[in-house]
Design an enzyme around this catalytic site. Sequence first.
Site, mmCIF file in Angstrom:
data_model
loop_
_atom_site.group_PDB
_atom_site.id
_atom_site.type_symbol
_atom_site.label_atom_id
_atom_site.label_comp_id
_atom_site.label_asym_id
_atom_site.label_seq_id
_atom_site.Cartn_x
_atom_site.Cartn_y
_atom_site.Cartn_z
ATOM 1 C CD GLU A 28 -3.323 -0.926 1.811
ATOM 2 O OE1 GLU A 28 -3.543 0.433 1.638
ATOM 3 O OE2 GLU A 28 -3.726 -1.760 2.497
ATOM 4 C CD GLU A 36 -3.893 -2.191 9.350
ATOM 5 O OE1 GLU A 36 -2.941 -3.173 9.005
ATOM 6 O OE2 GLU A 36 -4.542 -1.684 8.138
#
Length: 737
Positions: free
Chosen positions: A358, A618
Site C-alpha cells: 500500500e 494498525e
Amino acid sequence: MIANVRKGSLNLDWNAQWIGWDRQQDVVPCFWKVFTLPQKQISSAVLQITAKGVYEASLNASRVGEFIFAPGWTVYEKRLQYQCYDVSSQLKQGENRLEVLVGKGWWKSPLPGWANEEQKKMYHQRNTALLAQLNIVYEDGETTVICTDGSWQVQESAVRFSEIYDGEIYDAAYIADASDAVTILNESFEQLIPQQGSEVRMQERLSPVGIFTAPNGERILDFGQEITGYVEVSVTAQKGQRVSLSFGEVLDKDGNFYNANYRGAKSQYEYFCCNGKQSYHPFFTFYGFRYVRINAFPGGVEQAQADHFTGIVLHSQMERTGSITSSNPLLNQLCENIVWGQKGNFLDVPTDCPQRDERLGWTGDAQAFVRTACFNYDCERFFAKWMADLAADQGEDGYVPHVVPDVIHAPKASAAWGDAATICPWEVYLAYGNKEILQNQYESMTKWVDYITNTTTTQFLWTGGEHYGDWLGLDAPSGSYKGSTREDFIASAFYAHSVSLVIKAGRVLGKDVSMYETLYDKIQDAFRKTYPTFTTQTECVLAAQFCLTDHVQAAADQLAQMVQECGVQLQTGFVGTPYLLHVLSRYGYTKLAYSLLLRQEYPSWLYPVTKGATTVWEHWDGIMPNGEFWSTDMNSFNHYAYGAVADWIYGVAVGINPVEDAAGYERVRIAPMPNESLDWLDVSLKTRKGTIRSAWNKQGESFRYTIHTPVDAEIVIAGKKHLVAAGSYIYYSPINT
Ligand code: BGC
C-alpha cells in the site's frame, strides 16, 4: 556540446527537452552528458531538474543535493515539482560529466499492490523521462546552459531493478559496454511547478542492536526500532558474491523471522558484489522494518556481523517541535512510538504504512493524525504540498479520493476519509497561523461539502454513500473490518463537522458564509431528529464531539457507561478513537480517560507497548495475547492513525491549545487536567512564537504546576482562570483538583 551560450543573467526558463530511452525495461537507465567549460570563474551554477520517475543526479561523480526520491510524489498529471540545486562547487574548468539515474518510483512502479492487469499494463507501458538544465553564469556575465536534448547519451546502470514495493537488485560489477542515443519526448511542460514540499532526506543512521540465529536456523539482524528507509551494507568481497536481505517488522511467536504481512510487496534487496571493499544502499526503494533476515552473504550468512550493516532512516524534513515525558515508562514508549510512526509514514506524502503493498496517502488516516502530527513536528510545508495534491485530485463535483495521489480511483468518496479536505487545512492553520493554507484550500473545502450536498439521498444528512465506517472498530460484526457504528450516522456527523470548518475558514478569510451557516443549522437539526439515540461508543463520541445532540452531557455519560460496562475497554476504530478521550475529559470523565490511556491489557494503547512495539499498530491486537497474529491479510505494525491519542496529551493532559481567533499560538490557552494515575507529566512545544512548557507533578493529594508561556496566555487551573503576560514562568503551588 554546449547547448547555448549567451550573455545575461541566470536562465530560469526551460530550454531543455524531455528525454527518454526507447528501450525501457526494468534496468534503471543512466542518462549522461560530458561537456567542457571554459577557463573562467563561475559566479553561479544551478541545476534545474525533474523526472517522470525518481532521479538521482551526480556531477563529476558526486551526488547533487540530498533529496531522496526526487522529484517527490505529486499528482503528476497536474503537478510535477522540479528542483534547483546550487552545483557551483561541483563544477570544474575543462571536462565535466553530468549523470542522472531515473528509477520507476511512484510514476512507473505498479500501485496499488492489488492493481489489476490493465492497470499493471498501463504502468508497464509508461516511460520514465528526464528534464534537466544546468544554468551557469560566469563572473564576466557570460552564461552557459547545458540542456537535456538529443546530444545526451543513455546506458544501462548497475541498478538492475528497482520498484517501490518489490525492492531493488544491484550489480556492483556491472559495466555498461554501450550507450544509446536518447529519444526526444513530446512531454508537456505545463504541469511543472517549483519544489513545494519538504525534501525526503537521510535523517538518521542506526546500528543494529543485535544479530542472532533464530530457532529455525535463520540469521537475523535486529535494529531495535521499526524504521522506514533502507540498510547500508559494507563488506569486503569478490565479484560474484551476493548480499541478499529480507525485511520484517516483528518476529513470530516462536521468535522466527516473519513478513507475510507485507502481502504482495516483495521488498527484495539483492546486491551482487564487485571485488574489494564496498558499500551499498538502495537508490530508489524503501522498506518498513525492524528485523532483517540475511539470506546470503559473502562467505556464508554466518560471516555476517552486525557492524556490516547500518539502518538508514528516511523521512521528509521536518523540525521536531513537541516532546512528552512522564513518570510512566510505558506511556513514554507509546509517545516515542507515535513519533516513530510519524517519521516512518511522512515520506513525501502521509502514508498509511511503509511496508506492505500500500504505502499510500490514505486521507482518513491523515485527517485522524494531523493534529498530533503538527504538535510533534513542524509539518506546515509537508501538508501544504499534500493538500494542494488533494485539491488537484479532487473531482469537478468535489469528490475526494480515498488516497492522494489517487491510484485507486474509487467511484465514491468515503466519509471521514474525504473530510481530510476540510480537517487538514484547518488544523494546519490552527497550528501555524498562516492563512495561506486556508486561502489555497478554501475552494477545495467548499467543493467537498458541496459534493456531499449534491450526492446525498436525504437532504441535510449524508445517506446512500459507500464508506469505510468506523474502520477496524472492535465492535465490528465477525468477519467485517467496519465497526458497528451506523455508516450514515458517521457520514452525517462528518458532514456537519466539515461544514462547520468551512464556516470557520470562511470567517478567517472574510468570506460570506451565510449559506453554510444555514446549511449547518439544518444538518444539526436533521441529525438531532434522525439520531436521537446512540448505539455504539463511536456514536456517542461523534454526537458529543461535534455537538450534534441537545444532550451532550447525556451522550458523554452514555459513553462513559459503555466504556465501564465492558471493563474499561475502548471499542472504537479509526473514526471514534481520535476523539474518545477528548469527549470523556470534557464532560467530567477525566479519570476514565486516563484509565483508558494507561490501560495495559488488550485492547489499549499500551498493550502493543507491553508486546514490544516500537511504532503504533494498525490493529489493537496486531499480535494477540496468545502470541498469534491478528491476520496476515491486513496487519501493519506501523500505522499512525491510533497515535492520534497524543493530541489529547498535548491538548488536554497538559492542556496546550492554540486559541482559534489567535491561531499559530499568537495567544494560548493552557488548561492542564492532571490525574493521580501519573506522578508527573512534562510537555514542551516549540511554536513559531517560542517554546511553551506545561508540566505538573503530584504532591500528596494535590498537584504542582509549572508553566512557561512565551505569549499571552489564559491559564485554567482547577477551574480558575488566570490571564498572564508573555514571558511568564509560573509555578502554581499545590492545588487540589
Ligand atoms: C489502509 C488504511 C486505510 C484503509 C481504508 C487500509 O488498507 O491501510 O489505513 O485507511 O485501508 O479503509
